[in-house]
Design a protein around this motif. Structure first.
Motif, PDB file in Angstrom:
ATOM      1  N   ILE A 204      27.896  30.886 -18.880  1.00 35.18           N
ATOM      2  CA  ILE A 204      26.557  30.287 -18.949  1.00 35.18           C
ATOM      3  C   ILE A 204      26.517  28.999 -19.775  1.00 35.18           C
ATOM      4  CG2 ILE A 204      25.335  32.487 -18.539  1.00 35.18           C
ATOM      5  CD1 ILE A 204      24.390  32.250 -21.495  1.00 35.18           C
ATOM      6  N   VAL A 205      27.456  28.831 -20.713  1.00 34.67           N
ATOM      7  CA  VAL A 205      27.394  27.613 -21.541  1.00 34.67           C
ATOM      8  C   VAL A 205      28.657  26.751 -21.394  1.00 34.67           C
ATOM      9  CG1 VAL A 205      26.732  26.636 -23.774  1.00 34.67           C
ATOM     10  CG2 VAL A 205      26.107  28.998 -23.288  1.00 34.67           C
ATOM     11  N   GLY A 206      29.757  27.195 -21.990  1.00 32.76           N
ATOM     12  CA  GLY A 206      30.939  26.329 -22.112  1.00 32.76           C
ATOM     13  C   GLY A 206      31.480  25.794 -20.799  1.00 32.76           C
TER      14      GLY A 206
ATOM     15  N   THR B 281      42.440  29.598 -28.419  1.00 30.06           N
ATOM     16  CA  THR B 281      42.611  28.441 -29.312  1.00 30.06           C
ATOM     17  C   THR B 281      42.604  28.927 -30.767  1.00 30.06           C
ATOM     18  OG1 THR B 281      41.115  27.359 -27.737  1.00 30.06           O
ATOM     19  CG2 THR B 281      41.767  26.083 -29.678  1.00 30.06           C
ATOM     20  N   SER B 282      41.648  29.817 -31.069  1.00 33.40           N
ATOM     21  CA  SER B 282      41.542  30.347 -32.439  1.00 33.40           C
ATOM     22  C   SER B 282      42.770  31.170 -32.790  1.00 33.40           C
ATOM     23  CB  SER B 282      40.300  31.227 -32.581  1.00 33.40           C
ATOM     24  OG  SER B 282      39.180  30.429 -32.764  1.00 33.40           O
ATOM     25  N   LYS B 283      43.194  32.013 -31.841  1.00 37.62           N
ATOM     26  CA  LYS B 283      44.347  32.894 -32.112  1.00 37.62           C
ATOM     27  C   LYS B 283      45.615  32.076 -32.316  1.00 37.62           C
ATOM     28  CE  LYS B 283      42.830  37.354 -31.177  1.00 37.62           C
ATOM     29  NZ  LYS B 283      42.459  38.304 -30.171  1.00 37.62           N
TER      30      LYS B 283
ATOM     31  N   VAL C 126      29.087  23.923 -29.997  1.00 34.64           N
ATOM     32  CA  VAL C 126      29.626  25.231 -30.379  1.00 34.64           C
ATOM     33  C   VAL C 126      28.732  26.327 -29.810  1.00 34.64           C
ATOM     34  CG1 VAL C 126      30.491  26.636 -32.279  1.00 34.64           C
ATOM     35  CG2 VAL C 126      30.462  24.152 -32.507  1.00 34.64           C
ATOM     36  N   ALA C 127      29.315  27.193 -28.976  1.00 30.31           N
ATOM     37  CA  ALA C 127      28.557  28.295 -28.351  1.00 30.31           C
ATOM     38  C   ALA C 127      29.431  29.539 -28.373  1.00 30.31           C
ATOM     39  CB  ALA C 127      28.179  27.919 -26.926  1.00 30.31           C
ATOM     40  N   VAL C 128      29.474  30.178 -29.526  1.00 26.97           N
ATOM     41  CA  VAL C 128      30.351  31.336 -29.707  1.00 26.97           C
ATOM     42  C   VAL C 128      29.550  32.587 -30.054  1.00 26.97           C
ATOM     43  CG1 VAL C 128      32.223  32.313 -31.122  1.00 26.97           C
ATOM     44  CG2 VAL C 128      32.341  29.926 -30.381  1.00 26.97           C
ATOM     45  N   GLY C 129      28.640  32.455 -31.028  1.00 23.52           N
ATOM     46  CA  GLY C 129      27.915  33.633 -31.514  1.00 23.52           C
ATOM     47  C   GLY C 129      28.594  34.222 -32.738  1.00 23.52           C
ATOM     48  N   LYS C 130      29.243  33.362 -33.550  1.00 26.74           N
ATOM     49  CA  LYS C 130      29.841  33.806 -34.818  1.00 26.74           C
ATOM     50  C   LYS C 130      29.417  32.829 -35.902  1.00 26.74           C
ATOM     51  CE  LYS C 130      33.752  36.372 -33.001  1.00 26.74           C
ATOM     52  NZ  LYS C 130      35.139  36.309 -32.524  1.00 26.74           N
TER      53      LYS C 130
ATOM     54  N   CYS D  93      37.614  24.934 -26.146  1.00 28.54           N
ATOM     55  CA  CYS D  93      38.301  25.895 -27.009  1.00 28.54           C
ATOM     56  C   CYS D  93      37.713  27.286 -26.806  1.00 28.54           C
ATOM     57  CB  CYS D  93      38.125  25.514 -28.478  1.00 28.54           C
ATOM     58  SG  CYS D  93      38.721  23.862 -28.862  1.00 28.54           S
ATOM     59  N   HIS D  94      38.522  28.289 -27.055  1.00 33.83           N
ATOM     60  CA  HIS D  94      38.088  29.682 -26.851  1.00 33.83           C
ATOM     61  C   HIS D  94      38.886  30.565 -27.792  1.00 33.83           C
ATOM     62  CE1 HIS D  94      41.689  29.350 -24.518  1.00 33.83           C
ATOM     63  NE2 HIS D  94      41.105  28.385 -23.801  1.00 33.83           N
ATOM     64  N   ILE D  95      38.859  31.859 -27.503  1.00 35.40           N
ATOM     65  CA  ILE D  95      39.524  32.798 -28.400  1.00 35.40           C
ATOM     66  C   ILE D  95      41.036  32.491 -28.512  1.00 35.40           C
ATOM     67  CG2 ILE D  95      39.860  34.596 -26.618  1.00 35.40           C
ATOM     68  CD1 ILE D  95      38.718  35.330 -30.180  1.00 35.40           C
TER      69      ILE D  95
ATOM     70  N   VAL E 263      33.326  24.568 -28.100  1.00 26.08           N
ATOM     71  CA  VAL E 263      33.913  25.828 -28.574  1.00 26.08           C
ATOM     72  C   VAL E 263      33.140  26.959 -27.890  1.00 26.08           C
ATOM     73  CG1 VAL E 263      34.663  27.190 -30.553  1.00 26.08           C
ATOM     74  CG2 VAL E 263      34.393  24.709 -30.800  1.00 26.08           C
ATOM     75  N   GLY E 264      33.854  27.762 -27.110  1.00 25.84           N
ATOM     76  CA  GLY E 264      33.235  28.825 -26.314  1.00 25.84           C
ATOM     77  C   GLY E 264      33.332  28.471 -24.848  1.00 25.84           C
ATOM     78  N   HIS E 265      33.878  29.373 -24.037  1.00 19.58           N
ATOM     79  CA  HIS E 265      34.074  29.051 -22.602  1.00 19.58           C
ATOM     80  C   HIS E 265      33.337  30.054 -21.704  1.00 19.58           C
ATOM     81  CE1 HIS E 265      37.858  31.787 -21.934  1.00 19.58           C
ATOM     82  NE2 HIS E 265      36.962  32.351 -22.696  1.00 19.58           N
TER      83      HIS E 265
HETATM   84  P1  NDP Z   1      29.630  34.770 -24.879  1.00 19.09           P
HETATM   85  O1  NDP Z   1      29.899  35.917 -25.782  1.00 19.09           O
HETATM   86  O2  NDP Z   1      29.527  34.983 -23.423  1.00 19.09           O
HETATM   87  O3  NDP Z   1      30.734  33.672 -25.122  1.00 19.09           O
HETATM   88  C1  NDP Z   1      31.236  33.360 -26.394  1.00 19.09           C
HETATM   89  C2  NDP Z   1      32.417  32.465 -26.227  1.00 19.09           C
HETATM   90  O4  NDP Z   1      33.020  32.247 -27.504  1.00 19.09           O
HETATM   91  C3  NDP Z   1      33.501  33.051 -25.351  1.00 19.09           C
HETATM   92  O5  NDP Z   1      34.012  32.007 -24.564  1.00 19.09           O
HETATM   93  C4  NDP Z   1      34.534  33.549 -26.341  1.00 19.09           C
HETATM   94  O6  NDP Z   1      35.854  33.548 -25.840  1.00 19.09           O
HETATM   95  C5  NDP Z   1      34.407  32.501 -27.421  1.00 19.09           C
HETATM   96  N1  NDP Z   1      34.909  32.989 -28.690  1.00 19.09           N
HETATM   97  C6  NDP Z   1      34.743  34.212 -29.265  1.00 19.09           C
HETATM   98  N2  NDP Z   1      35.352  34.252 -30.466  1.00 19.09           N
HETATM   99  C7  NDP Z   1      35.931  33.055 -30.643  1.00 19.09           C
HETATM  100  C8  NDP Z   1      36.705  32.492 -31.667  1.00 19.09           C
HETATM  101  N3  NDP Z   1      37.018  33.178 -32.766  1.00 19.09           N
HETATM  102  N4  NDP Z   1      37.145  31.225 -31.508  1.00 19.09           N
HETATM  103  C9  NDP Z   1      36.836  30.499 -30.406  1.00 19.09           C
HETATM  104  N5  NDP Z   1      36.095  30.978 -29.401  1.00 19.09           N
HETATM  105  C10 NDP Z   1      35.653  32.247 -29.519  1.00 19.09           C
HETATM  106  O7  NDP Z   1      28.317  34.094 -25.446  1.00 19.09           O
HETATM  107  P2  NDP Z   1      27.293  33.047 -24.771  1.00 19.09           P
HETATM  108  O8  NDP Z   1      28.009  31.879 -24.226  1.00 19.09           O
HETATM  109  O9  NDP Z   1      26.356  33.791 -23.919  1.00 19.09           O
HETATM  110  O10 NDP Z   1      26.496  32.611 -26.073  1.00 19.09           O
HETATM  111  C11 NDP Z   1      27.126  31.971 -27.153  1.00 19.09           C
HETATM  112  C12 NDP Z   1      26.141  31.830 -28.294  1.00 19.09           C
HETATM  113  O11 NDP Z   1      25.067  31.003 -27.862  1.00 19.09           O
HETATM  114  C13 NDP Z   1      25.476  33.147 -28.734  1.00 19.09           C
HETATM  115  O12 NDP Z   1      25.241  33.108 -30.111  1.00 19.09           O
HETATM  116  C14 NDP Z   1      24.175  33.168 -27.974  1.00 19.09           C
HETATM  117  O13 NDP Z   1      23.194  33.936 -28.624  1.00 19.09           O
HETATM  118  C15 NDP Z   1      23.833  31.690 -27.992  1.00 19.09           C
HETATM  119  N6  NDP Z   1      22.961  31.284 -26.894  1.00 19.09           N
HETATM  120  C16 NDP Z   1      21.886  30.510 -27.208  1.00 19.09           C
HETATM  121  C17 NDP Z   1      21.024  30.096 -26.230  1.00 19.09           C
HETATM  122  C18 NDP Z   1      19.872  29.235 -26.588  1.00 19.09           C
HETATM  123  O14 NDP Z   1      19.001  28.995 -25.762  1.00 19.09           O
HETATM  124  N7  NDP Z   1      19.812  28.703 -27.798  1.00 19.09           N
HETATM  125  C19 NDP Z   1      21.194  30.502 -24.825  1.00 19.09           C
HETATM  126  C20 NDP Z   1      22.424  31.220 -24.583  1.00 19.09           C
HETATM  127  C21 NDP Z   1      23.257  31.599 -25.592  1.00 19.09           C
HETATM  128  P3  NDP Z   1      36.431  34.870 -25.088  1.00 19.09           P
HETATM  129  O15 NDP Z   1      35.467  35.158 -23.977  1.00 19.09           O
HETATM  130  O16 NDP Z   1      37.736  34.438 -24.605  1.00 19.09           O
HETATM  131  O17 NDP Z   1      36.447  35.942 -26.123  1.00 19.09           O
END
Ligand code: NDP
Length: 282
Positions: free
Chosen positions: A166-168, A189-191, A207-211, A185-187, A161-163
């Motif tokens: 740097i991660v997905g 998918t959720s929408k 899961v790498a979203v930040g929510k 999956c990404h935004i 989850v998250g594309h």
């Molecule tokens: P980004 O904001 O670059 O990416 C987040 C991803 O989540 C995007 O692909 C976004 O899609 C997707 N997304 C947002 N909302 C939804 C949703 N409701 N449903 C599904 N997908 C969704 O963040 P990062 O990849 O940089 O980081 C992700 C998380 O990982 C953060 O919390 C960050 O702090 C953490 N992190 C942790 C690290 C560690 O070492 N532990 C290192 C790097 C990151 P879209 O772009 O289409 O909106």
């Protein structure tokens, strides 16, 4: 079921033992050059941790602090200088950067052989062809955690989850190399209201979203392996993206904090060693 914790520190410890030995056998310490533009508490914390890790492993960590008002042209010139310095094996640009600097644009000036974050298009290209020596650190950390669970990824249903770049996205390529069946999956998918249905299929879930709490406990397949990359600061506490009660259904789960985080800096050190080996043709 109560999940076993996939903790980053012990896994990082084992990797660091091997790195230390290999670095000693090189004879000459690899050099990691770190560029920090302006003062930022977040960047300072990363730098401290990188420096400590580097020094413990026998990597020479050089910190270059540039002023807050540094323009892109000056930063590019500085990167070129490090590119041309044969003593420097790896270059990392600390985040966040001041508003006048576009990270995506600037990071491409780093020579691919010195790109220890694995984000240069040439290194991403190698990931596509399955011959990358240097992979993006967080994606590589997630792979190490999955490996520590002992799962054979061949043919497994893996859901990311998250594309992000740097991660997905890089993680999807690393997983394909292992012949996992990967869903990203990404935004969108959720929408479309389909996130739950995809997550419920996952034998391995990243899961790498930040929510915080975007993935609910009930969505976790019984016995799944769960890697929670997310970092969310809520009421002064750090929590992940997955409901912590998911541990009742998963077989393995990463704690937040203490899962992916401690491994990410180790992967940076591993990439520095790989970069030194590439440059010295070892
Ligand atoms: P980004 O904001 O670059 O990416 C987040 C991803 O989540 C995007 O692909 C976004 O899609 C997707 N997304 C947002 N909302 C939804 C949703 N409701 N449903 C599904 N997908 C969704 O963040 P990062 O990849 O940089 O980081 C992700 C998380 O990982 C953060 O919390 C960050 O702090 C953490 N992190 C942790 C690290 C560690 O070492 N532990 C290192 C790097 C990151 P879209 O772009 O289409 O909106």
């Amino acid at each position: 079921m109560s999940a076993k914790l996939l903790e980053g520190k012990p896994i990082a410890g084992k990797i660091k033992e091997d790195l230390k030995q290999e670095i000693q056998s090189l004879g000459e310490a690899p050099v990691l050059a770190s560029i920090q533009v302006g003062d930022n508490a977040g960047a300072e914390a990363y730098v401290r941790s990188q420096k400590k890790n580097a020094e413990n492993l026998g990597i020479d960590y050089q910190l270059h602090k540039l002023g807050d008002d540094t323009e892109e042209a000056a930063l590019t010139e500085f990167i070129q200088k490090l590119n041309n310095d044969d003593k420097v094996n790896g270059i990392i640009i600390q985040m966040p950067l001041p508003a006048q600097i576009d990270y995506k644009k600037i990071s491409r000036y780093i020579k691919p052989e010195k790109d220890v974050e694995g984000m240069h298009p040439a290194n991403i290209g190698k990931l596509v062809f399955g011959n990358a020596k240097i992979s993006p650190c967080t994606a590589a950390s997630s792979m190490e955690l999955i490996k520590a669970s002992g799962v054979d990824l061949y043919g497994k249903e893996v859901v990311i989850v998250g594309h992000s770049e740097i991660v997905g996205k890089p993680l999807s390529l690393l997983l394909l190399e292992k012949f996992a069946t990967v869903t990203v999956c990404h935004i969108g998918t959720s929408k479309a209201g389909k996130l739950e249905e995809h997550v419920k299929r996952a034998e391995v879930l990243i899961v790498a979203v930040g929510k915080a709490g975007i993935v609910k406990k009930d969505w976790i397949k019984e016995g799944a392996i769960v890697v929670d990359v997310g970092i969310n600061r809520i009421d002064g506490k750090i929590i992940g993206d997955v409901d912590p009660e998911a541990a009742e259904r998963a077989s393995f789960i990463t704690p937040v904090p203490g899962g992916v985080g401690p491994l990410t800096v180790t992967m940076l050190m591993k990439n520095t060693l790989e970069a030194a080996k590439l440059q010295r043709a070892i």
